[in-house]
Design an enzyme around this catalytic site. Structure first.
Site, PDB file in Angstrom:
ATOM      1  N   TYR A 289       0.836  -1.212   0.000  1.00  0.00           N
ATOM      2  CA  TYR A 289       0.000   0.000   0.000  1.00  0.00           C
ATOM      3  C   TYR A 289       0.866   1.256   0.000  1.00  0.00           C
ATOM      4  O   TYR A 289       1.745   1.415   0.857  1.00  0.00           O
ATOM      5  CB  TYR A 289      -0.908  -0.018   1.226  1.00  0.00           C
ATOM      6  CG  TYR A 289      -1.844   1.157   1.309  1.00  0.00           C
ATOM      7  CD1 TYR A 289      -3.088   1.118   0.709  1.00  0.00           C
ATOM      8  CD2 TYR A 289      -1.486   2.304   2.017  1.00  0.00           C
ATOM      9  CE1 TYR A 289      -3.958   2.198   0.792  1.00  0.00           C
ATOM     10  CE2 TYR A 289      -2.345   3.381   2.110  1.00  0.00           C
ATOM     11  CZ  TYR A 289      -3.583   3.322   1.493  1.00  0.00           C
ATOM     12  OH  TYR A 289      -4.439   4.389   1.590  1.00  0.00           O
ATOM     13  N   TYR A 340      -5.375   5.287  -7.405  1.00  0.00           N
ATOM     14  CA  TYR A 340      -5.563   5.200  -5.953  1.00  0.00           C
ATOM     15  C   TYR A 340      -7.029   4.926  -5.675  1.00  0.00           C
ATOM     16  O   TYR A 340      -7.868   5.808  -5.750  1.00  0.00           O
ATOM     17  CB  TYR A 340      -5.110   6.475  -5.239  1.00  0.00           C
ATOM     18  CG  TYR A 340      -5.260   6.323  -3.744  1.00  0.00           C
ATOM     19  CD1 TYR A 340      -4.412   5.474  -3.036  1.00  0.00           C
ATOM     20  CD2 TYR A 340      -6.278   6.956  -3.052  1.00  0.00           C
ATOM     21  CE1 TYR A 340      -4.565   5.287  -1.670  1.00  0.00           C
ATOM     22  CE2 TYR A 340      -6.435   6.774  -1.683  1.00  0.00           C
ATOM     23  CZ  TYR A 340      -5.578   5.941  -0.999  1.00  0.00           C
ATOM     24  OH  TYR A 340      -5.732   5.746   0.338  1.00  0.00           O
TER      25      TYR A 340
END
Ligand code: ZN
Lengths: 385, 152
Positions: A289, A340
């Protein structure tokens, strides 16, 4: 002793909409397109679906999704909080439910129309705060990037990390995006010079240390390992999953504990590896991430790829780059260069690596670590084929 | 719920009427930097909250700190920011570790005087480990803790 959900479930379908800014379709339409696509990819019918799991930040409610896509009777539905920390945990909850017979076919999704400026969460900050944000926001620590930049400055001070290390991260992921036609940054290259000359966002972090802003939706379908073997796609087994919310943790403003640089990844990793036959040095590729570049060195340490303080130097010599790096990471471009969508695109890229369909395919990839947001209560998945 | 109306100054400020934190802000109004302490086992905690994580007691006291500490980290935010902050950017935001217990930390701003602007100090001169002391700056009805270099 065998613990955890070890390989009892598999990801058998996946789909995503296009990624971009200002997509015309509504968030609900995007969600439905991704979910219907993932079910079709799995070779199943919408009426086969009886489980749903999503982010608490997901604004498309289960009832809307189920009515639109024509899902069956839902007997399991669940949500996990903490934004970017949730993605792998949501998949894990769906897998647990399938493994324990609470449902047979579960769908997990994330839809987001993020690109509009007004959708930035920090822009909605109220002017009188009664929660823990009152200890930071009045002083101009307004955005998540300010919060993580405070940790990164300290990390740089303690361990000699530099902007060159962060550039390693940004450039590696951009190179992968340049090979992925679906990535928002497919056509935009990034040089070290561009990185060093970029405008500041919150010193020591610049524009390229931040993730993109994206409209889009993605979904995956999970069912039992037995059923997976009869379906058209290569089953991608969920070998292990874990979550982590460590003692005395206070989300991104984690300055109020003994050691703020030991984030949730550490607690999550202990459970993950304990419930796994795979060890960090066995991992073929990783999807980590990356809302902000500092999360990469912090996560590399937390998940045991190197020792505390070594995460920045780990990124040297193209370590994160396909094909020759020791740990090809975020091989579709990640949150910083693909899209994203709260890290959910990382789950799909993990699946592609194990199906053998990544645009930066790691040769003979047999496993992949996927992580959710470090710095908030988090989660991770170990996928294998 | 917190009120949604912008405050007169345009700054984000604390709600002063929250039971757990009211005592802290009453302290800053008197020029005191208070830290919450367990009334049973004596353990200090920051931010203030109802229960002691060490002994689960609900007894709480306020202890006045010396107001001395060192800079643990700092950043320099640039736009896009909320409008009032964007006008001041680039400014500094720092984290201070208190001398009494370095794991007690406060986010704040390094200034040259209590009422000085938060963008006055050249960020290139700020160093982790620098000693600082607390000062208080009034914004509307709130007295915010801020920090000056200990020798200034
Ligand atoms: Zn106590």
């Amino acid at each position: 002793m065998t613990r955890g959900i070890r390989d009892r479930t598999a990801i058998v379908g996946m789909a995503q909409t296009k990624f971009g800014k200002g997509l015309e379709d509504s968030e609900l339409s995007l969600a439905c397109q991704a979910i219907a696509g993932a079910i079709a990819d799995a070779g199943l019918r919408p009426s086969d679906v009886d489980g749903l799991a999503s982010f608490t930040m997901e604004e498309m409610r289960e009832v809307e999704v189920a009515r639109n896509v024509g899902l069956g009777d839902i007997t399991f539905f669940a949500q996990i909080s903490y934004g970017g920390g949730a993605g792998c945990g949501v998949v894990g909850h769906a897998a647990l439910a399938v493994a324990e017979g609470q449902c047979d076919v579960a769908v997990v999704w994330r839809a987001r129309k993020r690109a509009a400026r007004s959708s930035r969460v920090w822009m909605q900050t109220t002017r009188r705060l009664s929660d823990h944000y009152q200890w930071a926001r009045p002083f101009g620590v307004i955005r998540p990037v300010d919060e993580i930049a405070l940790l990164m400055r300290r990390y740089m001070h303690e361990y000699g990390a530099t902007r060159d290390h962060l550039a390693n991260v940004a450039i590696a992921f951009r190179k992968h995006a340049n090979r992925n036609p679906h990535a928002q940054m497919y056509e935009k290259t990034l040089t070290r010079e561009q990185y060093m000359n970029a405008r500041w966002i919150s010193e020591p972090l610049c524009l390229y240390d931040n993730c993109l802003e994206t409209d889009g939706a993605l979904a995956v379908v999970i069912t039992s390992a037995e059923r997976a073997r009869d379906l058209p796609q290569v089953p991608v087994y969920i070998h292990a999953y874990a979550q982590g919310l460590p003692q005395q943790h206070q989300t991104m403003l984690n300055y109020y504990c003994d050691d703020p640089l030991t984030g949730p990844a550490w607690a999550c990793a202990r459970r993950l590896w304990a419930n796994s036959d795979i060890r960090p040095h066995d991992i073929n590729c990783a999807q980590i991430y990356d809302a902000f570049s500092p999360l990469i060195p912090l996560s590399l340490e937390g998940y045991g790829f190197c020792k505390r303080g070594e995460g920045a130097a780990y990124t040297d010599d193209g370590a994160l780059e396909w094909p020759n790096g020791r740990l090809p990471t975020n091989t579709a471009g990640g949150g910083m260069s693909e899209a994203y969508v709260h890290g959910f695109n990382l789950v799909l890229e993990g699946v592609r690596q194990l199906r053998g369909t990544s645009t930066s395919q790691v040769e003979d990839a047999a496993n992949c670590l996927v992580t959710s947001g470090e710095g908030v209560p988090t989660s991770a998945l170990l996928l294998r084929r | 719920m917190t009120e949604k109306q912008p405050t007169a100054s345009g700054f984000v400020l604390p709600d002063l009427e929250v039971p757990e934190t009211r005592g802290f802000w009453e302290g800053t109004a008197k020029g005191e930097l208070r830290v919450e302490k367990c009334g049973a086992c004596g353990r200090r905690r920051m931010p203030p909250r109802p229960m002691c994580p060490a002994c689960q007691s609900l007894k709480r006291e306020w202890e006045v700190m010396s107001g001395r500490g060192t800079i643990w980290s700092f950043v320099v935010p640039h736009p896009p920011l909320l409008p009032t902050y964007a006008e001041l950017a680039p400014y500094n935001a720092i984290i201070v570790s208190l001398d009494e217990d370095p794991s007690l930390r406060f986010v704040g701003n390094l200034v040259t005087s209590a009422d000085g602007p938060i963008n006055e100090i050249d960020p290139n001169t700020i160093q982790i480990g620098e000693p600082v002391r607390v000062v208080f700056h009034q914004l509307e009805d709130v007295h915010l803790p801020r920090w000056v270099r200990a020798r200034s």
